[in-house]
Design a protein around this motif. Structure first.
Motif, PDB file in Angstrom:
ATOM      1  N   LEU A  58       0.838  -1.209   0.000  1.00  0.00           N
ATOM      2  CA  LEU A  58       0.000   0.000   0.000  1.00  0.00           C
ATOM      3  C   LEU A  58       0.874   1.260   0.000  1.00  0.00           C
ATOM      4  O   LEU A  58       0.590   2.231  -0.702  1.00  0.00           O
ATOM      5  CB  LEU A  58      -0.856  -0.030   1.264  1.00  0.00           C
ATOM      6  CG  LEU A  58      -2.279   0.473   1.206  1.00  0.00           C
ATOM      7  CD1 LEU A  58      -3.051  -0.078   0.041  1.00  0.00           C
ATOM      8  CD2 LEU A  58      -2.986   0.135   2.514  1.00  0.00           C
ATOM      9  N   GLY A  59       1.946   1.226   0.774  1.00  0.00           N
ATOM     10  CA  GLY A  59       2.883   2.345   0.814  1.00  0.00           C
ATOM     11  C   GLY A  59       3.495   2.594  -0.559  1.00  0.00           C
ATOM     12  O   GLY A  59       3.628   3.744  -1.005  1.00  0.00           O
ATOM     13  N   VAL A  62       0.896   4.223  -2.867  1.00  0.00           N
ATOM     14  CA  VAL A  62       0.744   5.648  -2.575  1.00  0.00           C
ATOM     15  C   VAL A  62       1.932   6.442  -3.115  1.00  0.00           C
ATOM     16  O   VAL A  62       1.779   7.529  -3.681  1.00  0.00           O
ATOM     17  CB  VAL A  62       0.565   5.891  -1.048  1.00  0.00           C
ATOM     18  CG1 VAL A  62       0.671   7.371  -0.700  1.00  0.00           C
ATOM     19  CG2 VAL A  62      -0.768   5.333  -0.573  1.00  0.00           C
ATOM     20  N   SER A  63       3.116   5.867  -2.971  1.00  0.00           N
ATOM     21  CA  SER A  63       4.323   6.511  -3.472  1.00  0.00           C
ATOM     22  C   SER A  63       4.237   6.705  -4.991  1.00  0.00           C
ATOM     23  O   SER A  63       4.585   7.772  -5.523  1.00  0.00           O
ATOM     24  CB  SER A  63       5.509   5.628  -3.082  1.00  0.00           C
ATOM     25  OG  SER A  63       6.684   6.144  -3.592  1.00  0.00           O
ATOM     26  N   LEU A  65       1.475   6.886  -6.745  1.00  0.00           N
ATOM     27  CA  LEU A  65       0.434   7.902  -6.999  1.00  0.00           C
ATOM     28  C   LEU A  65       1.014   9.311  -6.921  1.00  0.00           C
ATOM     29  O   LEU A  65       0.764  10.160  -7.778  1.00  0.00           O
ATOM     30  CB  LEU A  65      -0.709   7.758  -5.976  1.00  0.00           C
ATOM     31  CG  LEU A  65      -1.755   8.875  -6.028  1.00  0.00           C
ATOM     32  CD1 LEU A  65      -2.627   8.759  -7.285  1.00  0.00           C
ATOM     33  CD2 LEU A  65      -2.635   8.897  -4.784  1.00  0.00           C
ATOM     34  N   LYS A  66       1.826   9.533  -5.885  1.00  0.00           N
ATOM     35  CA  LYS A  66       2.415  10.869  -5.707  1.00  0.00           C
ATOM     36  C   LYS A  66       3.296  11.223  -6.912  1.00  0.00           C
ATOM     37  O   LYS A  66       3.277  12.348  -7.400  1.00  0.00           O
ATOM     38  CB  LYS A  66       3.229  10.920  -4.408  1.00  0.00           C
ATOM     39  CG  LYS A  66       2.357  10.894  -3.161  1.00  0.00           C
ATOM     40  CD  LYS A  66       3.135  11.359  -1.949  1.00  0.00           C
ATOM     41  CE  LYS A  66       3.372  10.276  -0.981  1.00  0.00           C
ATOM     42  NZ  LYS A  66       4.010  10.669   0.258  1.00  0.00           N
ATOM     43  N   MET A  69       1.063  11.882  -9.975  1.00  0.00           N
ATOM     44  CA  MET A  69       0.405  13.197  -9.872  1.00  0.00           C
ATOM     45  C   MET A  69       1.395  14.325 -10.173  1.00  0.00           C
ATOM     46  O   MET A  69       1.034  15.328 -10.774  1.00  0.00           O
ATOM     47  CB  MET A  69      -0.225  13.382  -8.484  1.00  0.00           C
ATOM     48  CG  MET A  69      -1.512  12.585  -8.302  1.00  0.00           C
ATOM     49  SD  MET A  69      -2.552  13.107  -6.888  1.00  0.00           S
ATOM     50  CE  MET A  69      -1.453  12.899  -5.526  1.00  0.00           C
ATOM     51  N   LEU A  90     -12.054   1.116   4.841  1.00  0.00           N
ATOM     52  CA  LEU A  90     -11.758   1.309   6.263  1.00  0.00           C
ATOM     53  C   LEU A  90     -10.684   2.375   6.488  1.00  0.00           C
ATOM     54  O   LEU A  90     -10.824   3.231   7.352  1.00  0.00           O
ATOM     55  CB  LEU A  90     -11.303  -0.031   6.855  1.00  0.00           C
ATOM     56  CG  LEU A  90     -11.294  -0.143   8.360  1.00  0.00           C
ATOM     57  CD1 LEU A  90     -12.710  -0.155   8.905  1.00  0.00           C
ATOM     58  CD2 LEU A  90     -10.581  -1.428   8.790  1.00  0.00           C
ATOM     59  N   ILE A  91      -9.626   2.339   5.699  1.00  0.00           N
ATOM     60  CA  ILE A  91      -8.560   3.321   5.924  1.00  0.00           C
ATOM     61  C   ILE A  91      -8.648   4.468   4.905  1.00  0.00           C
ATOM     62  O   ILE A  91      -7.703   5.231   4.736  1.00  0.00           O
ATOM     63  CB  ILE A  91      -7.147   2.679   5.955  1.00  0.00           C
ATOM     64  CG1 ILE A  91      -6.785   2.056   4.602  1.00  0.00           C
ATOM     65  CG2 ILE A  91      -7.046   1.638   7.053  1.00  0.00           C
ATOM     66  CD1 ILE A  91      -5.309   1.708   4.509  1.00  0.00           C
ATOM     67  N   ARG A  92      -9.784   4.558   4.242  1.00  0.00           N
ATOM     68  CA  ARG A  92     -10.113   5.661   3.332  1.00  0.00           C
ATOM     69  C   ARG A  92      -9.155   5.780   2.138  1.00  0.00           C
ATOM     70  O   ARG A  92      -8.940   6.867   1.610  1.00  0.00           O
ATOM     71  CB  ARG A  92     -10.213   6.979   4.107  1.00  0.00           C
ATOM     72  CG  ARG A  92     -11.351   6.948   5.136  1.00  0.00           C
ATOM     73  CD  ARG A  92     -11.579   8.301   5.743  1.00  0.00           C
ATOM     74  NE  ARG A  92     -10.428   8.717   6.509  1.00  0.00           N
ATOM     75  CZ  ARG A  92     -10.193   9.970   6.896  1.00  0.00           C
ATOM     76  NH1 ARG A  92     -11.023  10.931   6.588  1.00  0.00           N
ATOM     77  NH2 ARG A  92      -9.122  10.264   7.608  1.00  0.00           N
ATOM     78  N   MET A  93      -8.600   4.656   1.722  1.00  0.00           N
ATOM     79  CA  MET A  93      -7.808   4.645   0.488  1.00  0.00           C
ATOM     80  C   MET A  93      -8.725   4.888  -0.720  1.00  0.00           C
ATOM     81  O   MET A  93      -8.266   5.220  -1.795  1.00  0.00           O
ATOM     82  CB  MET A  93      -7.116   3.283   0.325  1.00  0.00           C
ATOM     83  CG  MET A  93      -5.852   3.150   1.116  1.00  0.00           C
ATOM     84  SD  MET A  93      -4.554   4.212   0.464  1.00  0.00           S
ATOM     85  CE  MET A  93      -3.955   4.948   1.949  1.00  0.00           C
ATOM     86  N   LYS A  95     -10.617   7.283  -0.927  1.00  0.00           N
ATOM     87  CA  LYS A  95     -10.602   8.733  -1.162  1.00  0.00           C
ATOM     88  C   LYS A  95      -9.284   9.142  -1.837  1.00  0.00           C
ATOM     89  O   LYS A  95      -9.162  10.232  -2.373  1.00  0.00           O
ATOM     90  CB  LYS A  95     -10.722   9.516   0.161  1.00  0.00           C
ATOM     91  CG  LYS A  95     -11.845   9.083   1.069  1.00  0.00           C
ATOM     92  CD  LYS A  95     -13.175   9.601   0.597  1.00  0.00           C
ATOM     93  CE  LYS A  95     -14.272   9.241   1.605  1.00  0.00           C
ATOM     94  NZ  LYS A  95     -15.596   9.448   1.025  1.00  0.00           N
ATOM     95  N   VAL A  96      -8.311   8.254  -1.723  1.00  0.00           N
ATOM     96  CA  VAL A  96      -6.989   8.539  -2.294  1.00  0.00           C
ATOM     97  C   VAL A  96      -6.936   8.068  -3.755  1.00  0.00           C
ATOM     98  O   VAL A  96      -6.416   8.768  -4.620  1.00  0.00           O
ATOM     99  CB  VAL A  96      -5.882   7.848  -1.461  1.00  0.00           C
ATOM    100  CG1 VAL A  96      -4.514   8.060  -2.081  1.00  0.00           C
ATOM    101  CG2 VAL A  96      -5.905   8.346  -0.013  1.00  0.00           C
TER     102      VAL A  96
END
Lengths: 108, 193
Positions: A58-59, A62-63, A65-66, A69, A90-93, A95-96
């Protein structure tokens, strides 16, 4: 670990692994960054084959994605199984990342 | 008759220990073994979401063992009581630490008594703040504060470390205990049913 294909206005990166965990997180990140660098800035990652996701993976996601973007792109996820979908809510991913049930016609 | 039955059921306590070689290659088979055991006691579909939370907690406990424990054995105990499932990871490896942590209060085990009640900031981003509350010299409990945010853009601050955050979020109680006398680290997850 990725099988890529071109769709209307985006790239599908299908994960060919079952376990999206710490063993493969770095390699996933490397392959995804290469895809972005080749100009594939809109990418839908397909989790069709994936049975679970851990925090390391997951980390990495996200990396990526950044990075995407920062190049004017975006990363979405598709075909999450029920457990992974629960985790994303649950951890609102969710929304990410844009979350698609199936590989979409258009990345929008 | 009913009274007797209730009395019996309120005393339910089932416990089983699973050993883990801290090798990620066997993580998935062990995960399935533990989940199958839990499902024997909670077979109904109404428990599906709770089982899903147990699964994710186990994934993170096992990943944590592989990544951080610095030893080649750990154990996961599953304790089932009437209204809760407890998942307890034990190892004799490296005590809980935070990489690059230079903040206050200092972390060295046992923790100094003067810091009881203080909070250690672990991670924060635009979505949430995770901290550990020092409950006593040997125990910290994890707490998550969440902020309202609906979407992300280039300026959004997003962390990349989710292990402790996921464990805190899927559980009703999550804490770490350092038993210095036996050199044991205990991560304790409680999921209410």
């Amino acid at each position: 670990m990725l099988e890529t294909s071109q769709h209307n206005n985006y790239t599908v990166a299908k994960l060919l692994i079952k376990e999206a965990n710490l063993d493969v997180a770095d390699q996933f990140k490397t392959e995804m960054l290469q895809l972005v660098d080749k100009g594939n800035s809109q990418i839908v990652v397909s989790f069709e084959n994936v049975v679970y996701v851990d925090s390391s993976f997951l980390g990495a996601l996200v990396s990526v994605l950044k990075y995407a973007m920062s190049k004017g792109g975006d990363i979405a996820v598709a075909q999450l199984n029920k457990d992974i979908s629960n985790l994303f809510s649950l951890i609102r991913m969710n929304k990410v990342f844009k979350v698609y049930n199936t590989v979409p016609d258009v990345f929008a | 008759m009913f009274l007797h039955k209730n009395k019996l059921s309120s005393a339910t306590h089932i416990e089983r220990e699973f050993l883990f070689s801290n090798d990620s290659k066997v993580m998935y088979s062990l995960l399935n073994e533990i989940i199958s055991f839990i499902k024997i006691h909670f077979p109904s579909e109404i428990y599906e979401d709770k089982i899903s939370n147990c699964k994710q907690a186990l994934i993170e406990l096992l990943t944590n063992a592989v990544k951080h424990s610095n030893t080649n054995t750990s154990s996961i105990s599953v304790i089932i009581e009437d209204q809760k499932i407890e998942l307890v990871k034990l190892d004799k490896g490296r005590p809980f630490y935070l990489e690059h942590y230079t903040d206050w209060p200092p972390i060295s085990w046992p923790l100094s008594k003067q810091y009881i009640g203080e909070k250690i900031k672990i991670y924060n981003d635009d979505f949430s703040l995770l901290h550990a509350v020092i409950q006593n010299e040997n125990r910290i409990a994890f707490e998550l504060e969440e902020f309202p945010i609906e979407s992300v853009n280039l300026d959004t601050n997003l962390m990349e470390h989710y292990g402790l955050m996921i464990l805190t979020k899927v559980s009703d109680q999550f804490y770490y205990v350092r038993d210095s006398s036996s050199n044991t680290n205990i991560f304790h997850v409680t999921i209410n049913i």
